[in-house]
Design an enzyme around this catalytic site. Structure first.
Site, PDB file in Angstrom:
ATOM      1  N   GLY A  48       0.876  -1.164   0.000  1.00  0.00           N
ATOM      2  CA  GLY A  48       0.000   0.000   0.000  1.00  0.00           C
ATOM      3  C   GLY A  48       0.908   1.206   0.000  1.00  0.00           C
ATOM      4  O   GLY A  48       1.879   1.227  -0.756  1.00  0.00           O
ATOM      5  N   GLU A  49       0.642   2.134   0.861  1.00  0.00           N
ATOM      6  CA  GLU A  49       1.498   3.312   0.980  1.00  0.00           C
ATOM      7  C   GLU A  49       2.045   3.323   2.406  1.00  0.00           C
ATOM      8  O   GLU A  49       1.284   3.511   3.362  1.00  0.00           O
ATOM      9  CB  GLU A  49       0.654   4.557   0.670  1.00  0.00           C
ATOM     10  CG  GLU A  49       1.470   5.794   0.454  1.00  0.00           C
ATOM     11  CD  GLU A  49       2.531   5.624  -0.632  1.00  0.00           C
ATOM     12  OE1 GLU A  49       2.210   5.101  -1.726  1.00  0.00           O
ATOM     13  OE2 GLU A  49       3.684   6.007  -0.377  1.00  0.00           O
ATOM     14  N   SER A  50       3.356   3.116   2.530  1.00  0.00           N
ATOM     15  CA  SER A  50       3.914   2.935   3.876  1.00  0.00           C
ATOM     16  C   SER A  50       3.709   4.171   4.754  1.00  0.00           C
ATOM     17  O   SER A  50       3.502   4.051   5.956  1.00  0.00           O
ATOM     18  CB  SER A  50       5.390   2.547   3.803  1.00  0.00           C
ATOM     19  OG  SER A  50       6.132   3.524   3.117  1.00  0.00           O
ATOM     20  N   CYS A  80       6.074  -5.421   0.202  1.00  0.00           N
ATOM     21  CA  CYS A  80       6.263  -4.077  -0.361  1.00  0.00           C
ATOM     22  C   CYS A  80       6.251  -2.992   0.730  1.00  0.00           C
ATOM     23  O   CYS A  80       7.244  -2.859   1.446  1.00  0.00           O
ATOM     24  CB  CYS A  80       5.221  -3.844  -1.443  1.00  0.00           C
ATOM     25  SG  CYS A  80       5.756  -2.649  -2.656  1.00  0.00           S
ATOM     26  N   ARG A 106      12.885   3.465  -0.796  1.00  0.00           N
ATOM     27  CA  ARG A 106      11.509   3.483  -1.318  1.00  0.00           C
ATOM     28  C   ARG A 106      11.474   3.895  -2.794  1.00  0.00           C
ATOM     29  O   ARG A 106      12.241   4.740  -3.226  1.00  0.00           O
ATOM     30  CB  ARG A 106      10.649   4.452  -0.514  1.00  0.00           C
ATOM     31  CG  ARG A 106      10.388   3.993   0.896  1.00  0.00           C
ATOM     32  CD  ARG A 106       9.536   4.997   1.637  1.00  0.00           C
ATOM     33  NE  ARG A 106       8.225   5.132   1.035  1.00  0.00           N
ATOM     34  CZ  ARG A 106       7.422   6.186   1.213  1.00  0.00           C
ATOM     35  NH1 ARG A 106       7.804   7.182   1.968  1.00  0.00           N
ATOM     36  NH2 ARG A 106       6.248   6.221   0.633  1.00  0.00           N
ATOM     37  N   ILE A 132       5.249  -3.122  -7.836  1.00  0.00           N
ATOM     38  CA  ILE A 132       4.466  -1.886  -7.961  1.00  0.00           C
ATOM     39  C   ILE A 132       5.103  -0.823  -7.052  1.00  0.00           C
ATOM     40  O   ILE A 132       4.988  -0.905  -5.828  1.00  0.00           O
ATOM     41  CB  ILE A 132       2.996  -2.106  -7.548  1.00  0.00           C
ATOM     42  CG1 ILE A 132       2.378  -3.245  -8.355  1.00  0.00           C
ATOM     43  CG2 ILE A 132       2.184  -0.814  -7.711  1.00  0.00           C
ATOM     44  CD1 ILE A 132       1.044  -3.741  -7.807  1.00  0.00           C
ATOM     45  N   ARG A 133       5.787   0.110  -7.648  1.00  0.00           N
ATOM     46  CA  ARG A 133       6.499   1.146  -6.868  1.00  0.00           C
ATOM     47  C   ARG A 133       7.240   0.506  -5.684  1.00  0.00           C
ATOM     48  O   ARG A 133       7.124   0.942  -4.535  1.00  0.00           O
ATOM     49  CB  ARG A 133       5.532   2.237  -6.393  1.00  0.00           C
ATOM     50  CG  ARG A 133       4.895   2.976  -7.549  1.00  0.00           C
ATOM     51  CD  ARG A 133       3.957   4.058  -7.070  1.00  0.00           C
ATOM     52  NE  ARG A 133       4.657   5.054  -6.304  1.00  0.00           N
ATOM     53  CZ  ARG A 133       4.226   5.560  -5.137  1.00  0.00           C
ATOM     54  NH1 ARG A 133       3.097   5.129  -4.614  1.00  0.00           N
ATOM     55  NH2 ARG A 133       4.898   6.468  -4.516  1.00  0.00           N
ATOM     56  N   HIS A 168       4.610  -8.549  -4.988  1.00  0.00           N
ATOM     57  CA  HIS A 168       3.244  -8.787  -4.512  1.00  0.00           C
ATOM     58  C   HIS A 168       2.690 -10.151  -4.950  1.00  0.00           C
ATOM     59  O   HIS A 168       1.957 -10.213  -5.939  1.00  0.00           O
ATOM     60  CB  HIS A 168       2.305  -7.718  -5.086  1.00  0.00           C
ATOM     61  CG  HIS A 168       2.487  -6.363  -4.526  1.00  0.00           C
ATOM     62  ND1 HIS A 168       1.784  -5.905  -3.441  1.00  0.00           N
ATOM     63  CD2 HIS A 168       3.292  -5.359  -4.903  1.00  0.00           C
ATOM     64  CE1 HIS A 168       2.157  -4.666  -3.173  1.00  0.00           C
ATOM     65  NE2 HIS A 168       3.067  -4.313  -4.048  1.00  0.00           N
ATOM     66  N   GLU A 170       0.231 -11.654  -3.791  1.00  0.00           N
ATOM     67  CA  GLU A 170      -1.237 -11.632  -3.712  1.00  0.00           C
ATOM     68  C   GLU A 170      -1.877 -11.059  -4.971  1.00  0.00           C
ATOM     69  O   GLU A 170      -3.089 -11.132  -5.140  1.00  0.00           O
ATOM     70  CB  GLU A 170      -1.683 -10.861  -2.452  1.00  0.00           C
ATOM     71  CG  GLU A 170      -1.664  -9.343  -2.548  1.00  0.00           C
ATOM     72  CD  GLU A 170      -0.269  -8.717  -2.475  1.00  0.00           C
ATOM     73  OE1 GLU A 170       0.728  -9.457  -2.450  1.00  0.00           O
ATOM     74  OE2 GLU A 170      -0.198  -7.472  -2.474  1.00  0.00           O
TER      75      GLU A 170
HETATM   76  N1  GLN Z   1       5.685   2.910  -2.854  1.00  0.00           N
HETATM   77  C1  GLN Z   1       5.062   2.427  -1.671  1.00  0.00           C
HETATM   78  C2  GLN Z   1       5.733   3.003  -0.421  1.00  0.00           C
HETATM   79  O1  GLN Z   1       6.783   3.557  -0.528  1.00  0.00           O
HETATM   80  C3  GLN Z   1       5.074   0.923  -1.606  1.00  0.00           C
HETATM   81  C4  GLN Z   1       4.352   0.373  -2.780  1.00  0.00           C
HETATM   82  C5  GLN Z   1       3.596  -0.873  -2.529  1.00  0.00           C
HETATM   83  O2  GLN Z   1       3.407  -1.305  -1.396  1.00  0.00           O
HETATM   84  N2  GLN Z   1       3.076  -1.421  -3.592  1.00  0.00           N
HETATM   85  O3  GLN Z   1       5.207   2.905   0.638  1.00  0.00           O
END
Ligand code: GLN
Length: 189
Positions: A48-50, A80, A106, A132-133, A168, A170
Site C-alpha cells: 500500500g502506501e507505507s 512491499c 523506497r 508496484i512502486r 506482490h 497476492e
Molecule cells: N511505494 C510504496 C511506499 O513507498 C510501496 C508500494 C507498494 O506497497 N506497492 O510505501
C-alpha cells in the site's frame, strides 16, 4: 490456525483470498484492533502506501503491540510497503518497526508507470513477481537469508520469524509464497 492481515490500507482483500485458497480451514482475520491482533498466529502487513500505513498504525495504537508480538516470535510477512515498515533502515526516513536487518530505498524501481512483472525463483519455486512502486533492498544483514533475487538484487528475504517481499504474490494466481508463510506458522514451536 488464524492468520491476520493488517487491514488499515492497501492490498488486504487480495491477501485474504490467497490465504483462503491455500487452505479453507485457516481463519483469516482483518486486523484493526489489539483484540484482533491477539487472536492471530501470524500477521501479513500488506503493500500500500507505507507513509499512510505507519500513520494509521500510530492512530490505531497498533505499533507497540505488533512490535512486541514480532519480538515474541509471531511469524510476520511484509509485502512491499510492509517490507519498508519492517526494515532496520529506510533511506532518508525514520524507521518504523526496524526489526528486519536490511536497508531499503523506497520507490527505487521507479514510478507507478514503471511497475512490472518478472518471473523469478523464490526458494526453489519459479513464479511471477509483481513489482508496484517497490522498495529496493540495498543491504542485507548477516542473519538474513535471501530467498529471491531480481537482476542480482534481493527481493525476498527471511530473518527467523520475519519474511519480507518487495513484490506482490497476492496480485497473482500463484499462492506458493502464502503457502510458505503458512508453513512458517505451522513449524513455529
Ligand atoms: N511505494 C510504496 C511506499 O513507498 C510501496 C508500494 C507498494 O506497497 N506497492 O510505501
Amino acid at each position: 490456525m488464524n492468520i491476520g492481515v493488517l487491514a488499515l490500507q492497501g492490498s488486504v482483500k487480495e491477501h485474504i483470498k490467497m490465504i483462503t485458497s491455500v487452505n479453507k480451514k485457516i481463519g483469516v482475520v482483518p486486523v484493526r484492533t489489539i483484540d484482533d491482533l491477539a487472536s492471530v498466529d501470524g500477521l501479513i502487513i500488506p503493500g500500500g502506501e507505507s507513509t499512510t500505513i505507519r500513520r494509521l498504525l500510530d492512530s490505531f495504537d497498533l505499533s507497540t503491540p505488533i512490535r512486541e508480538r514480532i519480538l515474541a516470535g509471531m511469524p510476520v510477512w511484509g509485502t512491499c510497503a510492509g517490507l519498508i515498515l519492517l526494515a532496520s533502515h529506510i533511506d532518508g526516513e525514520s524507521t518504523y518497526f526496524g526489526l528486519l536487518d536490511v536497508d531499503v530505498k523506497r520507490n527505487a524501481y521507479g514510478r507507478q508507470i514503471d511497475s512490472f512483472v518478472a518471473d523469478g525463483d523464490f526458494d526453489g519455486m519459479y513464479m511471477p513477481m509483481v513489482f508496484i512502486r517497490a522498495p529496493m533492498i540495498t543491504r542485507v544483514g548477516d542473519g538474513v537469508t535471501v530467498l529471491a533475487e531480481h537482476d542480482g538484487v534481493p527481493v525476498a528475504v527471511r530473518q527467523g520469524n520475519i519474511l519480507a517481499t518487495a513484490f506482490h504474490p497476492e496480485m497473482t494466481r500463484d499462492s506458493r509464497v502464502h503457502k510458505y508463510f503458512v508453513g512458517m506458522i505451522d513449524s513455529k514451536d
